[in-house]
Scaffold this motif. Structure first.
Motif, short mmCIF file in Angstrom:
data_model
loop_
_atom_site.label_atom_id
_atom_site.label_comp_id
_atom_site.label_asym_id
_atom_site.label_seq_id
_atom_site.Cartn_x
_atom_site.Cartn_y
_atom_site.Cartn_z
N ALA A 403 54.46 62.72 32.24
CA ALA A 403 55.07 63.36 31.06
C ALA A 403 54.12 64.36 30.43
O ALA A 403 54.53 65.43 29.98
N ALA A 404 52.82 64.02 30.42
CA ALA A 404 51.83 64.90 29.79
C ALA A 404 51.64 66.19 30.57
O ALA A 404 51.41 67.26 29.99
N THR A 405 51.73 66.11 31.91
CA THR A 405 51.46 67.28 32.77
C THR A 405 52.72 67.93 33.29
O THR A 405 52.64 68.80 34.16
N ASN A 406 53.89 67.50 32.78
CA ASN A 406 55.17 67.99 33.29
C ASN A 406 55.26 67.75 34.79
O ASN A 406 55.55 68.64 35.57
N ASN A 407 54.98 66.48 35.16
CA ASN A 407 55.03 66.05 36.55
C ASN A 407 54.09 66.87 37.43
O ASN A 407 54.43 67.30 38.53
N PRO A 421 42.92 68.33 42.48
CA PRO A 421 43.30 69.29 41.44
C PRO A 421 43.06 68.72 40.04
O PRO A 421 43.01 67.51 39.83
N VAL A 422 42.95 69.65 39.07
CA VAL A 422 42.77 69.29 37.66
C VAL A 422 43.90 69.94 36.88
O VAL A 422 44.18 71.13 37.04
N TYR A 423 44.58 69.15 36.03
CA TYR A 423 45.73 69.63 35.27
C TYR A 423 45.48 69.51 33.78
O TYR A 423 44.83 68.58 33.31
N LYS A 424 46.03 70.45 33.05
CA LYS A 424 46.07 70.35 31.60
C LYS A 424 47.33 69.60 31.20
O LYS A 424 48.38 69.74 31.82
#
Length: 746
Positions: A403-407, A421-424
């Motif tokens: 939910a935080a990373t929009n899947n 990988p690194v996601y915001k």
């Protein structure tokens, strides 16, 4: 208006002081009062309303005061829950101790890493699956009893006096924090408050300790300080009457000048929450400074616990003779029974460890996670590998992370490293996060994931990245960090043109000192002594104010202080790895010092070590810097983009320190605490004769030579042994960054 004897309530007309910057009111007498109306004070940065008989909830408006740096509403009668708490971005200290607040502790408070005191409230602690269903109450074993306590307050060493060993309480390296000691004793202390007049918002641990060379009796040569309140607590005592002896000596306010003699330290003392000394003055009671004083009291223990608290009520002097010396001071504490103990005191090694573990909320959380993993019998092979691990961090669900990373939307992808990988992302409470996702193709896998999680979850420092938690679910291994707006130092200096940051000289100086302080903490101040092994620009992240934070602990090693070095598998990055480690696997703290020296050279020059040589005869930035040192032209190294807008003495100092750190001999490299002093100008930089050996003879460049040869011989199908090294898997290198950082496991 501190301890002025005024009676409440605080008048509502105080809200007319719209330009007020600091509001300090403490120890109001009289009836209770609601929280005062302060919301017109848009410029205020310090609100201290301590022991003012304030009742009711904390108003939501308090969290919207954008310039607020300090909020202290301790020892009031505040109640209710903390909901929708978004801390002001500049907040440095938050003290809510001694109220009646309840409910869950918001994640927005727990994840800050700031000095926060929530003690003596009625908070509940959220479990891994059902937030708010678990109340944190330390549990101890009924059949385990102790009958004494001897503490050398503020001492880094244990002191033996009259056959009794007094345990030093300064070995934790912590300052204004709560610390639990489970090593042969089950006691601890909790210190709160801020010496607001000394302008130290980094909250250095040394602020809370005093030391004197004038005291021959070592028990009185050190002392612990607190700007507001310090509490010592002892668990698992056999019930009964005890003799409590408090040892004092005024070893800090000792200035012999007329001005200095005006200083007065006045505080209150509570035992078992009963006031036993009001307006206590060590100097007056002892008949002078540097004079030992022992006060005797009796205390009844009825529930196995003893509590001794020292509280500053705002009386006495604060800025005389110098700033940051007010508040309670205690030299030593001794507690003995006034009865013949009925239970034999258990001195085994395992019992204190068990109690310390049970008393630690981190392990409480870990147990919940382990039970969750065990009961649901996750099928993932990786998850099964982790089942026996004590996870000392907060657990997020995969649903929360998606939910935080929009899947894991590609639009939220901010980096890529060997780890994955690194996601915001953004949590439900509004907290911005960075999520590192373990790639299914990661060669390092669980080892580095666990290493990074285990290391960073035990560390807190302004110059270390904060770990919010992790997610272990199915085949997913995720680390959740604070989001740092300005990515990495390497990207700011060498990244694509659009991503580079124009770093002026003061910012470069701040970054360099901050990195040095972070490494010094790992080496010398942390309870866990750690060698990072992969200090480089991509592993230094920058927050919104361009403060540096060291990240990526996937390769970090715990260091045994009894060993001069660690023989270990070589890991690191070409161009940053120390020669003795690269060639022989000889690892000490000095390997990190070497890597820091390379980063400092890159910072001052704006050039990458591996990608820069002004002419072919210089293989890298360090090689060129060494030649400039020999020719006495160090300032030619300074970044051309700065023009003449830099501090020449600071720049020269930074270059000299960098070259000292990159000395071919590890024994000639300084410690990181000395590096900090040199950079800040408090320690003189030693004169070192430049090494005149040729490039071919200098072992610092052997790995680079081998690497260059390998790159040129692209026809080879295998990597020459010893030419390349394993890199940390978790570097959040920008996906568009093309800097040459070749790293392969040997």
């Amino acid at each position: 208006m501190q301890a002025s004897g005024l009676e409440g309530p605080i008048p509502s007309s105080i809200s007319a002081l719209e330009n007020l910057v600091t509001l300090i009111i403490s120890d109001i007498n009289g009836a209770t009062q609601p929280f005062p109306y302060l919301w017109n004070m848009t410029a205020i940065n310090r609100i201290i309303l301590k022991k003012c008989n304030i009742v009711g909830q904390i108003p939501q408006e308090i969290w919207q005061m954008s310039k607020l740096r300090v909020l202290d509403v301790s020892f009031n009668l505040l109640s209710g829950q903390l909901v929708k708490v978004t801390l002001p971005k500049d907040l440095k200290f938050l003290y809510l101790t001694g109220n009646n607040l309840s409910g869950n502790i918001p994640a927005s408070i727990l994840s800050t890493g700031l000095p926060v005191d929530l003690s003596y409230n009625n908070f509940t602690w959220p479990g891994p699956d059902q937030p708010g269903q678990h109340k944190f109450v330390p549990q101890f074993f009924d059949r385990i009893h102790w009958h004494s306590m001897y503490i050398n307050c503020g001492g880094t060493n244990d002191v033996k006096m009259n056959g009794t060993m007094y345990v030093g309480d300064a070995t934790s390296g912590l300052g204004g924090a709560a610390t639990l000691y489970g090593n042969n004793d089950n006691w601890g202390f909790s210190s709160t408050g801020d010496f607001r007049d000394d302008n130290d918002e980094l909250n250095a641990a040394s602020r809370y300790l005093a030391q004197s060379t004038s005291m021959s009796n070592q028990l009185y040569a050190t002392a612990r300080l607190s700007p507001l309140s310090i509490t010592y607590f002892r668990y698992c005592l056999e019930n009964g009457s005890y003799s409590v002896r408090l040892h004092f000596a005024e070893i800090e306010i000792i200035n012999s000048t007329r001005y200095g003699r005006l200083g007065r330290r006045i505080f209150n003392i509570y035992i078992q929450d009963q006031l036993v000394e009001e307006n206590f003055n060590i100097e007056a009671e002892a008949g002078g400074v540097l004079t030992p004083l022992t006060k005797h009291y009796n205390a009844n223990v009825t529930n196995g616990e003893l509590e001794i608290r020292f509280y500053w009520a705002g009386k006495g002097t604060q800025a005389i003779p110098s700033r940051g010396v007010h508040g309670p001071l205690i030299s030593a504490i001794s507690v003995d029974p006034n009865f013949k103990p009925q239970h034999k005191e258990n001195k085994t090694k395992t019992v204190p460890i068990i109690i310390g573990v049970v008393g630690s909320f981190l392990v409480f959380l870990a147990s919940g996670i382990l039970i969750w993993i065990y009961c649901f019998k996750a099928k993932s092979h990786r998850e099964q590998d982790l089942r026996g691990l004590d996870l000392q961090t907060v657990s997020f669900t995969l649903k929360q992370i998606k939910a935080a990373t929009n899947n894991f939307d590609s639009g939220n992808k901010i980096g890529e490293g060997g780890f994955g990988p690194v996601y915001k992302g953004q949590l439900a409470d509004g907290t911005i996060i960075a999520v590192k996702q373990l790639s299914s193709k990661s060669s390092q896998g669980n080892r580095e994931f666990l290493n990074e999680m285990g290391m960073i979850s035990c560390l807190q420092h302004p110059n270390l990245v904060k770990l919010y938690g992790c997610c272990i679910e199915g085949n997913q291994l995720l680390l959740v960090y604070e989001y740092l707006e300005n990515n990495s130092l390497s990207r700011a200096l060498f990244g694509p043109e659009y991503s580079r940051i124009n770093l002026d000289w003061p910012t470069r100086q701040k970054i360099c000192v901050g990195i040095a302080k972070g490494i010094a903490f790992l080496h010398e101040e942390s309870r866990l002594k750690i060698v990072h092994r992969d200090i480089k620009g991509t592993n230094v992240l920058l927050d919104r104010d361009l403060n540096p934070k060291i990240s990526d602990f996937g390769l970090a090693k715990l260091s045994d202080e009894d060993k001069t070095h660690i023989s270990t598998r070589i890991a690191g990055t070409i161009g940053y790895i120390a020669p003795e480690y690269a060639l022989w696997g000889y690892l000490t703290y000095k390997a990190d010092v070497y890597s820091f020296g390379i980063v400092a050279l890159e910072l001052v020059s704006g050039k990458h070590n591996m990608n820069y040589g002004p002419v072919d005869e210089y293989t890298c930035l360090l090689d060129w810097a060494c030649h400039l040192q020999q020719s006495g032209k160090l300032l030619e190294l300074v970044d051309d983009k700065l023009g003449s807008n830099y501090n020449k003495s600071e720049a020269e100092r930074m270059i000299k320190v960098a070259l000292l750190c990159t000395n071919a001999s590890p024994s000639l490299r300084p410690t990181m605490s000395d590096v900090v002093g040199m950079l800040e100008g408090t320690i003189t930089i030693p004169d070192v004769i430049p090494n005149a050996c040729s490039y071919n003879e200098d072992l610092r460049f052997k790995a680079i030579r081998d690497h260059r040869s390998y790159i040129r011989s692209q026809g080879h199908t295998s990597t020459p042994a010893g030419s390349l090294f394993e890199s940390s898997s978790t570097s959040a290198r920008d996906i568009n960054e093309t800097n040459e950082e070749s790293c392969i496991e040997v």
